[in-house]
Design a protein around this motif. Structure first.
Motif, PDB file in Angstrom:
ATOM      1  N   ASN A 172       0.851  -1.182   0.000  1.00 53.71           N
ATOM      2  CA  ASN A 172       0.000   0.000   0.000  1.00 53.71           C
ATOM      3  C   ASN A 172       0.890   1.235   0.000  1.00 53.71           C
ATOM      4  OD1 ASN A 172      -2.340  -1.555   0.263  1.00 53.71           O
ATOM      5  ND2 ASN A 172      -2.046  -1.696   2.466  1.00 53.71           N
ATOM      6  N   LEU A 173       0.677   2.117  -0.980  1.00 52.85           N
ATOM      7  CA  LEU A 173       1.424   3.366  -1.095  1.00 52.85           C
ATOM      8  C   LEU A 173       0.451   4.522  -1.229  1.00 52.85           C
ATOM      9  CD1 LEU A 173       3.863   2.368  -3.986  1.00 52.85           C
ATOM     10  CD2 LEU A 173       4.222   2.012  -1.556  1.00 52.85           C
ATOM     11  N   ILE A 174       0.958   5.720  -1.030  1.00 55.01           N
ATOM     12  CA  ILE A 174       0.215   6.929  -1.371  1.00 55.01           C
ATOM     13  C   ILE A 174       0.992   7.574  -2.514  1.00 55.01           C
ATOM     14  CG2 ILE A 174      -0.631   9.177  -0.602  1.00 55.01           C
ATOM     15  CD1 ILE A 174      -1.968   6.861   0.857  1.00 55.01           C
ATOM     16  N   ILE A 175       0.380   7.651  -3.670  1.00 55.16           N
ATOM     17  CA  ILE A 175       1.021   8.247  -4.839  1.00 55.16           C
ATOM     18  C   ILE A 175       0.230   9.481  -5.231  1.00 55.16           C
ATOM     19  CG2 ILE A 175       1.683   7.951  -7.245  1.00 55.16           C
ATOM     20  CD1 ILE A 175       2.020   4.966  -6.699  1.00 55.16           C
ATOM     21  N   LYS A 176       0.881  10.630  -5.145  1.00 52.61           N
ATOM     22  CA  LYS A 176       0.253  11.912  -5.468  1.00 52.61           C
ATOM     23  C   LYS A 176      -1.069  12.085  -4.721  1.00 52.61           C
ATOM     24  CE  LYS A 176       1.692  10.881  -9.792  1.00 52.61           C
ATOM     25  NZ  LYS A 176       1.398  10.715 -11.182  1.00 52.61           N
ATOM     26  N   GLY A 177      -1.053  11.702  -3.443  1.00 46.99           N
ATOM     27  CA  GLY A 177      -2.200  11.894  -2.571  1.00 46.99           C
ATOM     28  C   GLY A 177      -3.272  10.821  -2.641  1.00 46.99           C
ATOM     29  N   GLU A 178      -3.109   9.842  -3.505  1.00 47.32           N
ATOM     30  CA  GLU A 178      -4.104   8.789  -3.673  1.00 47.32           C
ATOM     31  C   GLU A 178      -3.558   7.442  -3.212  1.00 47.32           C
ATOM     32  OE1 GLU A 178      -7.248   9.207  -4.811  1.00 47.32           O
ATOM     33  OE2 GLU A 178      -6.839  11.360  -4.893  1.00 47.32           O
ATOM     34  N   PRO A 179      -4.357   6.672  -2.453  1.00 44.14           N
ATOM     35  CA  PRO A 179      -3.910   5.327  -2.069  1.00 44.14           C
ATOM     36  C   PRO A 179      -3.765   4.446  -3.308  1.00 44.14           C
ATOM     37  CG  PRO A 179      -6.088   5.824  -1.154  1.00 44.14           C
ATOM     38  CD  PRO A 179      -5.672   6.996  -1.955  1.00 44.14           C
ATOM     39  N   CYS A 180      -2.759   3.588  -3.288  1.00 42.37           N
ATOM     40  CA  CYS A 180      -2.480   2.748  -4.446  1.00 42.37           C
ATOM     41  C   CYS A 180      -1.856   1.440  -3.960  1.00 42.37           C
ATOM     42  CB  CYS A 180      -1.520   3.496  -5.373  1.00 42.37           C
ATOM     43  SG  CYS A 180      -1.185   2.666  -6.910  1.00 42.37           S
ATOM     44  N   ASP A 181      -2.279   0.335  -4.533  1.00 43.30           N
ATOM     45  CA  ASP A 181      -1.665  -0.961  -4.263  1.00 43.30           C
ATOM     46  C   ASP A 181      -0.787  -1.321  -5.448  1.00 43.30           C
ATOM     47  OD1 ASP A 181      -2.930  -1.363  -1.795  1.00 43.30           O
ATOM     48  OD2 ASP A 181      -4.697  -2.200  -2.757  1.00 43.30           O
ATOM     49  N   VAL A 182       0.464  -1.685  -5.176  1.00 47.63           N
ATOM     50  CA  VAL A 182       1.398  -2.065  -6.239  1.00 47.63           C
ATOM     51  C   VAL A 182       2.049  -3.394  -5.876  1.00 47.63           C
ATOM     52  CG1 VAL A 182       1.858   0.343  -6.852  1.00 47.63           C
ATOM     53  CG2 VAL A 182       3.371  -0.824  -5.248  1.00 47.63           C
ATOM     54  N   PRO A 183       2.535  -4.130  -6.859  1.00 49.41           N
ATOM     55  CA  PRO A 183       3.231  -5.385  -6.566  1.00 49.41           C
ATOM     56  C   PRO A 183       4.512  -5.127  -5.764  1.00 49.41           C
ATOM     57  CG  PRO A 183       2.705  -5.217  -8.910  1.00 49.41           C
ATOM     58  CD  PRO A 183       2.410  -3.888  -8.299  1.00 49.41           C
ATOM     59  N   ALA A 184       4.795  -5.980  -4.821  1.00 50.65           N
ATOM     60  CA  ALA A 184       6.040  -5.880  -4.059  1.00 50.65           C
ATOM     61  C   ALA A 184       7.219  -6.110  -4.996  1.00 50.65           C
ATOM     62  CB  ALA A 184       6.049  -6.912  -2.934  1.00 50.65           C
ATOM     63  N   GLY A 185       8.335  -5.409  -4.721  1.00 50.97           N
ATOM     64  CA  GLY A 185       9.565  -5.615  -5.458  1.00 50.97           C
ATOM     65  C   GLY A 185       9.755  -4.718  -6.666  1.00 50.97           C
ATOM     66  N   ILE A 186       8.819  -3.802  -6.928  1.00 51.20           N
ATOM     67  CA  ILE A 186       8.994  -2.916  -8.081  1.00 51.20           C
ATOM     68  C   ILE A 186       9.570  -1.575  -7.640  1.00 51.20           C
ATOM     69  CG2 ILE A 186       7.131  -4.026  -9.357  1.00 51.20           C
ATOM     70  CD1 ILE A 186       5.441  -1.494  -8.861  1.00 51.20           C
ATOM     71  N   SER A 187      10.094  -0.846  -8.614  1.00 51.08           N
ATOM     72  CA  SER A 187      10.654   0.471  -8.324  1.00 51.08           C
ATOM     73  C   SER A 187       9.544   1.510  -8.236  1.00 51.08           C
ATOM     74  CB  SER A 187      11.637   0.881  -9.426  1.00 51.08           C
ATOM     75  OG  SER A 187      10.937   1.126 -10.637  1.00 51.08           O
ATOM     76  N   VAL A 188       9.883   2.648  -7.666  1.00 55.27           N
ATOM     77  CA  VAL A 188       8.936   3.765  -7.610  1.00 55.27           C
ATOM     78  C   VAL A 188       8.570   4.192  -9.030  1.00 55.27           C
ATOM     79  CG1 VAL A 188       8.662   6.178  -6.920  1.00 55.27           C
ATOM     80  CG2 VAL A 188       9.664   4.531  -5.320  1.00 55.27           C
ATOM     81  N   ALA A 189       9.524   4.190  -9.948  1.00 55.81           N
ATOM     82  CA  ALA A 189       9.239   4.546 -11.346  1.00 55.81           C
ATOM     83  C   ALA A 189       8.205   3.599 -11.942  1.00 55.81           C
ATOM     84  CB  ALA A 189      10.524   4.533 -12.171  1.00 55.81           C
ATOM     85  N   ALA A 190       8.344   2.316 -11.676  1.00 52.02           N
ATOM     86  CA  ALA A 190       7.382   1.335 -12.182  1.00 52.02           C
ATOM     87  C   ALA A 190       6.013   1.545 -11.535  1.00 52.02           C
ATOM     88  CB  ALA A 190       7.875  -0.077 -11.920  1.00 52.02           C
ATOM     89  N   ALA A 191       5.986   1.871 -10.252  1.00 50.52           N
ATOM     90  CA  ALA A 191       4.717   2.138  -9.573  1.00 50.52           C
ATOM     91  C   ALA A 191       4.013   3.346 -10.191  1.00 50.52           C
ATOM     92  CB  ALA A 191       4.952   2.366  -8.078  1.00 50.52           C
ATOM     93  N   LEU A 192       4.772   4.394 -10.499  1.00 50.65           N
ATOM     94  CA  LEU A 192       4.180   5.562 -11.149  1.00 50.65           C
ATOM     95  C   LEU A 192       3.630   5.187 -12.515  1.00 50.65           C
ATOM     96  CD1 LEU A 192       6.802   8.280 -10.198  1.00 50.65           C
ATOM     97  CD2 LEU A 192       4.470   8.094  -9.338  1.00 50.65           C
ATOM     98  N   ALA A 193       4.353   4.389 -13.260  1.00 46.10           N
ATOM     99  CA  ALA A 193       3.885   3.959 -14.582  1.00 46.10           C
ATOM    100  C   ALA A 193       2.593   3.150 -14.469  1.00 46.10           C
ATOM    101  CB  ALA A 193       4.967   3.155 -15.288  1.00 46.10           C
ATOM    102  N   LEU A 194       2.489   2.331 -13.425  1.00 49.47           N
ATOM    103  CA  LEU A 194       1.276   1.529 -13.226  1.00 49.47           C
ATOM    104  C   LEU A 194       0.038   2.391 -12.968  1.00 49.47           C
ATOM    105  CD1 LEU A 194       2.490  -1.497 -11.077  1.00 49.47           C
ATOM    106  CD2 LEU A 194       1.669  -1.527 -13.437  1.00 49.47           C
TER     107      LEU A 194
END
Length: 84
Positions: A5-27
């Motif tokens: 669970n992350l907060i990306i630009k103020g919004e909660p977001c679930d991303v796969p474990a083990g990815i980079s922040v750049a990949a999370a932003l792309a997702l």
């Protein structure tokens, strides 16, 4: 698959474990990491930390998105200026 669970630009977001922040932003569908002095959107270019285009703020610290692995509860913000 394990997710984080992350907060990306103020919004909660679930991303796969083990990815980079750049990949999370792309997702999220918006891979822009910062704006240039003239306001142009910038995004990761080299993917290995040389170009510095992927600068973002994570938990209040400036980091390179392509070189930073996502961790639980990270707060990721796009940098607002080229020199930040």
């Amino acid at each position: 698959m394990t997710t984080l669970n992350l907060i990306i630009k103020g919004e909660p977001c679930d991303v796969p474990a083990g990815i980079s922040v750049a990949a999370a932003l792309a997702l999220t569908g918006d891979g822009v990491t910062r704006r240039s002095v003239s306001g142009e959107p910038r995004a990761p270019f080299c993917g290995m930390g040389v170009c510095q285009e992927c600068r973002v703020t994570v938990n209040g610290r400036r980091v390179l998105a392509c070189q930073t692995e996502c961790q639980p509860d990270m707060v990721i913000e796009r940098s607002q200026h080229a020199n930040v």
